[in-house]
Design a protein around this motif. Sequence first.
Motif, PDB file in Angstrom:
ATOM      1  N   PRO A   1       0.819  -1.365  -0.143  1.00 26.61           N
ATOM      2  CA  PRO A   1      -0.186   0.121   0.079  1.00 26.61           C
ATOM      3  C   PRO A   1       0.919   1.363  -0.084  1.00 26.61           C
ATOM      4  CG  PRO A   1      -0.833  -1.572   1.506  1.00 26.61           C
ATOM      5  CD  PRO A   1       0.308  -2.185   1.078  1.00 26.61           C
ATOM      6  N   LEU A   2       0.313   2.227  -0.609  1.00 24.76           N
ATOM      7  CA  LEU A   2       1.202   3.448  -0.553  1.00 24.76           C
ATOM      8  C   LEU A   2       1.623   4.074   0.761  1.00 24.76           C
ATOM      9  CD1 LEU A   2       2.067   5.924  -2.488  1.00 24.76           C
ATOM     10  CD2 LEU A   2      -0.214   7.085  -2.351  1.00 24.76           C
ATOM     11  N   MET A   3       0.747   4.026   1.637  1.00 22.85           N
ATOM     12  CA  MET A   3       1.104   4.715   2.753  1.00 22.85           C
ATOM     13  C   MET A   3       2.025   3.794   3.535  1.00 22.85           C
ATOM     14  SD  MET A   3      -0.203   7.665   3.538  1.00 22.85           S
ATOM     15  CE  MET A   3       0.393   8.306   1.646  1.00 22.85           C
ATOM     16  N   SER A   4       1.817   2.711   3.378  1.00 22.92           N
ATOM     17  CA  SER A   4       3.044   1.699   4.311  1.00 22.92           C
ATOM     18  C   SER A   4       4.345   1.831   3.465  1.00 22.92           C
ATOM     19  CB  SER A   4       2.470   0.365   3.947  1.00 22.92           C
ATOM     20  OG  SER A   4       1.365   0.068   4.665  1.00 22.92           O
ATOM     21  N   SER A   5       4.554   1.905   2.335  1.00 19.29           N
ATOM     22  CA  SER A   5       5.683   2.250   1.544  1.00 19.29           C
ATOM     23  C   SER A   5       6.242   3.356   1.744  1.00 19.29           C
ATOM     24  CB  SER A   5       5.510   1.920  -0.121  1.00 19.29           C
ATOM     25  OG  SER A   5       4.860   0.752  -0.352  1.00 19.29           O
ATOM     26  N   THR A   6       5.437   4.455   1.963  1.00 23.61           N
ATOM     27  CA  THR A   6       5.924   5.833   2.326  1.00 23.61           C
ATOM     28  C   THR A   6       6.573   5.751   3.705  1.00 23.61           C
ATOM     29  OG1 THR A   6       4.180   6.876   0.893  1.00 23.61           O
ATOM     30  CG2 THR A   6       5.046   8.354   2.630  1.00 23.61           C
ATOM     31  N   LEU A   7       5.727   5.152   4.512  1.00 17.52           N
ATOM     32  CA  LEU A   7       6.480   5.122   5.904  1.00 17.52           C
ATOM     33  C   LEU A   7       7.836   4.485   5.963  1.00 17.52           C
ATOM     34  CD1 LEU A   7       3.429   4.950   8.233  1.00 17.52           C
ATOM     35  CD2 LEU A   7       5.209   6.339   8.547  1.00 17.52           C
ATOM     36  N   VAL A   8       7.828   3.389   5.204  1.00 19.53           N
ATOM     37  CA  VAL A   8       9.039   2.573   5.272  1.00 19.53           C
ATOM     38  C   VAL A   8      10.298   3.381   4.687  1.00 19.53           C
ATOM     39  CG1 VAL A   8      10.254   0.543   4.252  1.00 19.53           C
ATOM     40  CG2 VAL A   8       7.939   0.053   5.183  1.00 19.53           C
ATOM     41  N   LEU A   9       9.978   4.086   3.665  1.00 18.12           N
ATOM     42  CA  LEU A   9      10.977   4.844   3.186  1.00 18.12           C
ATOM     43  C   LEU A   9      11.174   6.013   4.097  1.00 18.12           C
ATOM     44  CD1 LEU A   9       9.725   5.103  -0.486  1.00 18.12           C
ATOM     45  CD2 LEU A   9      11.767   3.937   0.298  1.00 18.12           C
ATOM     46  N   LEU A  10      10.317   6.634   4.833  1.00 15.48           N
ATOM     47  CA  LEU A  10      10.527   7.701   5.738  1.00 15.48           C
ATOM     48  C   LEU A  10      11.343   7.367   6.901  1.00 15.48           C
ATOM     49  CD1 LEU A  10       9.991  10.530   6.462  1.00 15.48           C
ATOM     50  CD2 LEU A  10       7.759   9.832   7.801  1.00 15.48           C
ATOM     51  N   THR A  11      11.064   6.084   7.292  1.00 13.31           N
ATOM     52  CA  THR A  11      11.780   5.563   8.397  1.00 13.31           C
ATOM     53  C   THR A  11      12.991   5.317   8.221  1.00 13.31           C
ATOM     54  OG1 THR A  11       9.574   4.353   9.329  1.00 13.31           O
ATOM     55  CG2 THR A  11      11.854   3.525  10.201  1.00 13.31           C
ATOM     56  N   ASN A  12      13.385   4.683   6.789  1.00 12.24           N
ATOM     57  CA  ASN A  12      14.650   4.279   6.566  1.00 12.24           C
ATOM     58  C   ASN A  12      15.496   5.324   6.181  1.00 12.24           C
ATOM     59  OD1 ASN A  12      16.539   2.025   5.498  1.00 12.24           O
ATOM     60  ND2 ASN A  12      16.421   3.456   3.749  1.00 12.24           N
ATOM     61  N   LEU A  13      14.999   6.707   5.682  1.00 14.61           N
ATOM     62  CA  LEU A  13      15.600   8.056   5.738  1.00 14.61           C
ATOM     63  C   LEU A  13      15.895   8.614   6.939  1.00 14.61           C
ATOM     64  CD1 LEU A  13      16.249  10.054   3.658  1.00 14.61           C
ATOM     65  CD2 LEU A  13      14.265  11.090   3.919  1.00 14.61           C
ATOM     66  N   ILE A  14      15.347   8.607   8.125  1.00 15.74           N
ATOM     67  CA  ILE A  14      15.468   8.852   9.474  1.00 15.74           C
ATOM     68  C   ILE A  14      16.807   7.957   9.866  1.00 15.74           C
ATOM     69  CG2 ILE A  14      14.811   8.950  11.717  1.00 15.74           C
ATOM     70  CD1 ILE A  14      11.991   9.360  10.893  1.00 15.74           C
ATOM     71  N   LEU A  15      16.732   6.658   9.623  1.00 12.12           N
ATOM     72  CA  LEU A  15      17.869   5.915  10.135  1.00 12.12           C
ATOM     73  C   LEU A  15      19.044   6.183   9.425  1.00 12.12           C
ATOM     74  CD1 LEU A  15      15.871   2.541  10.439  1.00 12.12           C
ATOM     75  CD2 LEU A  15      16.451   4.216  12.563  1.00 12.12           C
ATOM     76  N   TYR A  16      19.125   6.414   7.920  1.00  7.48           N
ATOM     77  CA  TYR A  16      20.037   6.904   7.524  1.00  7.48           C
ATOM     78  C   TYR A  16      20.856   8.063   7.729  1.00  7.48           C
ATOM     79  CZ  TYR A  16      22.620   7.946   2.834  1.00  7.48           C
ATOM     80  OH  TYR A  16      23.615   8.409   1.875  1.00  7.48           O
ATOM     81  N   THR A  17      19.958   9.053   7.835  1.00 11.35           N
ATOM     82  CA  THR A  17      20.372  10.268   8.541  1.00 11.35           C
ATOM     83  C   THR A  17      21.030  10.386   9.827  1.00 11.35           C
ATOM     84  OG1 THR A  17      18.610  11.276   7.091  1.00 11.35           O
ATOM     85  CG2 THR A  17      19.715  12.696   8.664  1.00 11.35           C
TER      86      THR A  17
END
Length: 228
Positions: A1-17
Amino acid sequence: PLMSSTLVLLTNLILYTVSKILIGFLAVIFDFDIFFKFDTVSKILIIVGYIFQIILVVFFALLLARPKILHTVGNKLIGLLGKMKLLRHKDKKLKKLDDMMEEYSMCSKVIRENPKVVTKAMFYNFLQRICVISVSALTFLAIGGNFHDMVSVWVVQCFVVIGSNAIPIPGAMGASDYIMLDGFSKIVPYRQAVNFELLSRSISFYSCVILCGVVVLFRYISQKRRIV
């Protein structure tokens, strides 16, 4: 789902930063003196980059922990576009936003309630950045450099990662090259620093491209076999 994918990418971006911020701390611990050897422009880029990374982490973490912020922004944006006659069927768009944000909130709650999974993802993000940064240090060692200077090269590469984020892409590439050459030239002669920078950047870039290509191809083949 779009929102699930968005949150996964957002979480990964936080961890990456966060990984890059931690790497900045490691650079300070191992050899902070080399920071003062950079020229003024490089120092400014590194400091601004570090501040920018912290701001990004706080901003994205708020979006993850407080979905209402994103919902409010979305409502105001749709309302503004509706008033400007740039968006049709405003009420339908608002209803669709409400449904999406409900799903977003549920996914966000799942992520927040699974700290072990987030910690594991954080570990892999951090390890991946360490591996990429270490390419320059190991390349330096491979071409005959000594261990003491290898540590300095590793620290310079850490500062490069931080400083390159001071300028948006594609300008970040120029900032990265500038800081890298500035830092490496304080360890080896400038002409050698240019060759070393090109070599280490090529290895780190193409190794990532090849590895990602192999992983994607392997996944594609495995999915094809399941379908068959």
